[in-house]
Design an enzyme around this catalytic site. Structure first.
Site, PDB file in Angstrom:
ATOM      1  CG  ASP A  49      -1.833   1.197   1.232  1.00 52.38           C
ATOM      2  OD1 ASP A  49      -2.802   1.159   0.446  1.00 52.38           O
ATOM      3  OD2 ASP A  49      -1.578   2.182   1.962  1.00 52.38           O
ATOM      4  CE1 TYR A  54       0.111   7.810   2.873  1.00 49.03           C
ATOM      5  CE2 TYR A  54       0.499   5.586   2.096  1.00 49.03           C
ATOM      6  CZ  TYR A  54      -0.317   6.515   2.678  1.00 49.03           C
ATOM      7  OH  TYR A  54      -1.568   6.146   3.082  1.00 49.03           O
ATOM      8  CE  LYS A  83      -3.899   4.569   0.275  1.00 44.54           C
ATOM      9  NZ  LYS A  83      -2.546   4.473   0.812  1.00 44.54           N
ATOM     10  CG  HIS A 114      -4.859   9.593   0.216  1.00 44.59           C
ATOM     11  ND1 HIS A 114      -3.500   9.578   0.075  1.00 44.59           N
ATOM     12  CD2 HIS A 114      -5.084   9.093   1.445  1.00 44.59           C
ATOM     13  CE1 HIS A 114      -2.932   9.086   1.164  1.00 44.59           C
ATOM     14  NE2 HIS A 114      -3.888   8.783   2.014  1.00 44.59           N
TER      15      HIS A 114
HETATM   16  N1  NAP Z   1      -5.735   5.914   3.390  1.00 42.69           N
HETATM   17  C1  NAP Z   1      -5.284   6.648   4.378  1.00 42.69           C
HETATM   18  O1  NAP Z   1      -5.709   7.791   4.601  1.00 42.69           O
HETATM   19  C2  NAP Z   1      -4.212   6.085   5.273  1.00 42.69           C
HETATM   20  C3  NAP Z   1      -3.884   6.736   6.459  1.00 42.69           C
HETATM   21  C4  NAP Z   1      -2.899   6.166   7.269  1.00 42.69           C
HETATM   22  C5  NAP Z   1      -2.262   5.007   6.874  1.00 42.69           C
HETATM   23  N2  NAP Z   1      -2.575   4.410   5.681  1.00 42.69           N
HETATM   24  C6  NAP Z   1      -1.898   3.178   5.217  1.00 42.69           C
HETATM   25  O2  NAP Z   1      -2.002   2.186   6.237  1.00 42.69           O
HETATM   26  C7  NAP Z   1      -0.685   1.779   6.632  1.00 42.69           C
HETATM   27  C8  NAP Z   1      -0.656   1.401   8.091  1.00 42.69           C
HETATM   28  O3  NAP Z   1      -1.059   2.459   8.911  1.00 42.69           O
HETATM   29  P1  NAP Z   1      -0.037   3.269   9.851  1.00 42.69           P
HETATM   30  O4  NAP Z   1       1.318   3.221   9.266  1.00 42.69           O
HETATM   31  O5  NAP Z   1      -0.686   4.588  10.068  1.00 42.69           O
HETATM   32  O6  NAP Z   1      -0.120   2.500  11.230  1.00 42.69           O
HETATM   33  P2  NAP Z   1       0.140   1.007  11.805  1.00 42.69           P
HETATM   34  O7  NAP Z   1       0.463   0.075  10.717  1.00 42.69           O
HETATM   35  O8  NAP Z   1      -1.015   0.731  12.691  1.00 42.69           O
HETATM   36  O9  NAP Z   1       1.385   1.232  12.752  1.00 42.69           O
HETATM   37  C9  NAP Z   1       2.671   1.476  12.256  1.00 42.69           C
HETATM   38  C10 NAP Z   1       3.594   1.644  13.463  1.00 42.69           C
HETATM   39  O10 NAP Z   1       3.595   0.445  14.219  1.00 42.69           O
HETATM   40  C11 NAP Z   1       4.929  -0.040  14.380  1.00 42.69           C
HETATM   41  N3  NAP Z   1       4.849  -1.510  14.322  1.00 42.69           N
HETATM   42  C12 NAP Z   1       4.640  -2.278  13.240  1.00 42.69           C
HETATM   43  N4  NAP Z   1       4.584  -3.574  13.584  1.00 42.69           N
HETATM   44  C13 NAP Z   1       4.753  -3.634  14.918  1.00 42.69           C
HETATM   45  C14 NAP Z   1       4.799  -4.699  15.854  1.00 42.69           C
HETATM   46  N5  NAP Z   1       4.669  -5.964  15.471  1.00 42.69           N
HETATM   47  N6  NAP Z   1       5.007  -4.403  17.153  1.00 42.69           N
HETATM   48  C15 NAP Z   1       5.159  -3.106  17.556  1.00 42.69           C
HETATM   49  N7  NAP Z   1       5.130  -2.045  16.707  1.00 42.69           N
HETATM   50  C16 NAP Z   1       4.920  -2.309  15.400  1.00 42.69           C
HETATM   51  C17 NAP Z   1       5.714   0.579  13.238  1.00 42.69           C
HETATM   52  O11 NAP Z   1       7.069   0.742  13.564  1.00 42.69           O
HETATM   53  P3  NAP Z   1       8.293  -0.027  12.805  1.00 42.69           P
HETATM   54  O12 NAP Z   1       8.255   0.373  11.372  1.00 42.69           O
HETATM   55  O13 NAP Z   1       9.481   0.470  13.546  1.00 42.69           O
HETATM   56  O14 NAP Z   1       8.050  -1.497  13.021  1.00 42.69           O
HETATM   57  C18 NAP Z   1       5.031   1.947  13.103  1.00 42.69           C
HETATM   58  O15 NAP Z   1       5.542   2.850  14.068  1.00 42.69           O
HETATM   59  C19 NAP Z   1       0.170   3.006   6.284  1.00 42.69           C
HETATM   60  O16 NAP Z   1       1.556   2.704   6.290  1.00 42.69           O
HETATM   61  C20 NAP Z   1      -0.413   3.382   4.953  1.00 42.69           C
HETATM   62  O17 NAP Z   1       0.068   2.508   3.935  1.00 42.69           O
HETATM   63  C21 NAP Z   1      -3.560   4.929   4.889  1.00 42.69           C
END
Ligand code: NAP
Length: 317
Positions: A49, A54, A83, A114
């Protein structure tokens, strides 16, 4: 090739792998992103994704291209989502063409609007000014998205951060219905109403921030730090992240955990050969609900189409 871990069927007939690697990060170091993508491919991820905003498209493209060259996977094995930026609503075709150059691909598998917001300028994580907002004409944006699909630049089109009402309005004039709504979803934000609505209309839901985005400027550690997950994790001999991701999968959505750490990338994929109990589900269903990213920056009383958060989310907050 069979998708390890499973997939869901989109309303286009295509399969979407139910775990995708997220790539939104303050760390846009190309080598780190490439290493993460290769590590993910090696443990079985087939869904990635990204988004124009980004800054990860280019590195993802390089990593995928090297994986195609080395024979690790072929193009047909992977599912790539990108997106439309909030600044690109006037010309989705030009936007996706730029994304495809970054990604070194001839098509993406999914192209999403997005946010339901149109801006003149946008710098991520900086406050928006009144003059940054432009009037939104979602009908014309969607026609551009449909054109991207008709031109074969994407296999499916969808939306992100759309409420039930916004999807309903879109469906009134869509020639091609959205295949996906990608929204914030984790155990502290269940999205029950939206999931029920999407299920009725054959729209797949993907969960962003499935871990609550700990240690990011936009997320919160509150979900990860909730002692309930430690308790459930201990019982199953799993980690808290695995419990949250498994919960998402058991709600029937795909989950997009982001990690650039090889150990956590592998950990987040170990969620297929076990399940939560009905007692676990019962406890998680009673958790207090609070959306983390409310989108306050997209609301103002003058130039935004949304004068309040209620209007942005149509009361679903
Ligand atoms: N459409 C939208 O508006 C939108 C908005 C936000 C996000 N997104 C997409 O969704 C994806 C995921 O959301 P997100 O990045 O906001 O949040 P997330 O995946 O819930 O959390 C990411 C965070 O969690 C840590 N992490 C990952 N695996 C872990 C584990 N097993 N144990 C402890 N910590 C862990 C990561 O650090 P490390 O990298 O250090 O492991 C990072 O700091 C994004 O990357 C993006 O592609 C889309």
């Amino acid at each position: 090739m069979a998708i390890v871990g499973g997939s869901a069927e989109l309303n286009t007939g295509a399969q979407i792998p139910i775990i995708g690697l997220g790539t939104a990060s303050m760390n846009t170091n190309e080598e780190d992103i490439k290493a993460a993508v290769i590590a993910a491919l090696q443990v079985g991820y087939r869904h990635f994704d990204t988004a124009r905003v980004y800054g990860s498209e280019h590195a993802l493209g390089k990593a995928l291209n090297s994986a195609f060259q080395s024979g690790l996977v072929s193009r047909e094995d992977v599912f790539v989502t990108t997106k439309l930026r909030n600044t690109e609503h006037d010309d989705p075709v030009a936007a996706i063409k730029d994304s495809l150059i970054n990604l070194q691909l001839e098509y993406v598998d999914l192209f999403l609007i997005h946010w339901p917001i149109k801006l003149r300028t946008e710098i991520p994580l900086t406050p928006l000014k009144e003059e940054d907002f432009l009037p939104l004409d979602i009908k014309s944006t969607w026609q551009g998205m449909e054109q991207c699909m008709e031109m074969g630049l994407t296999k499916a089109i969808g939306v992100s951060n759309f409420s039930c009402k916004k999807i309903e309005d879109l469906l009134k004039h869509a020639k091609i219905p959205p295949a996906v709504d990608q929204v914030e979803m984790h155990p502290h934000w269940h999205q029950k109403k939206l999931r029920d609505y999407c299920s009725k209309h054959n729209i797949h839901v993907s969960a962003w921030s499935p871990l609550g985005a700990p240690n990011t400027p936009w997320g919160s550690n509150a979900v990860m730090d909730n002692p309930l997950f430690q308790e459930i994790a201990q019982k199953h001999e799993k980690t808290r992240a695995q419990v949250m991701l498994r919960w998402g999968l058991e709600q029937g959505v795909s989950v997009l955990p982001k990690s650039y750490n090889a150990g956590r990338i592998a950990e987040n994929f170990q969620v297929f050969d076990w399940s939560l109990t009905s007692d676990d589900h019962d406890k998680i269903s009673k958790l207090e609900q609070k959306k983390i990213q409310q989108g306050e920056l997209f609301v103002n009383s003058t130039t935004s189409p949304y004068k309040t958060l209620e209007e942005l989310w149509d009361g679903e907050i």
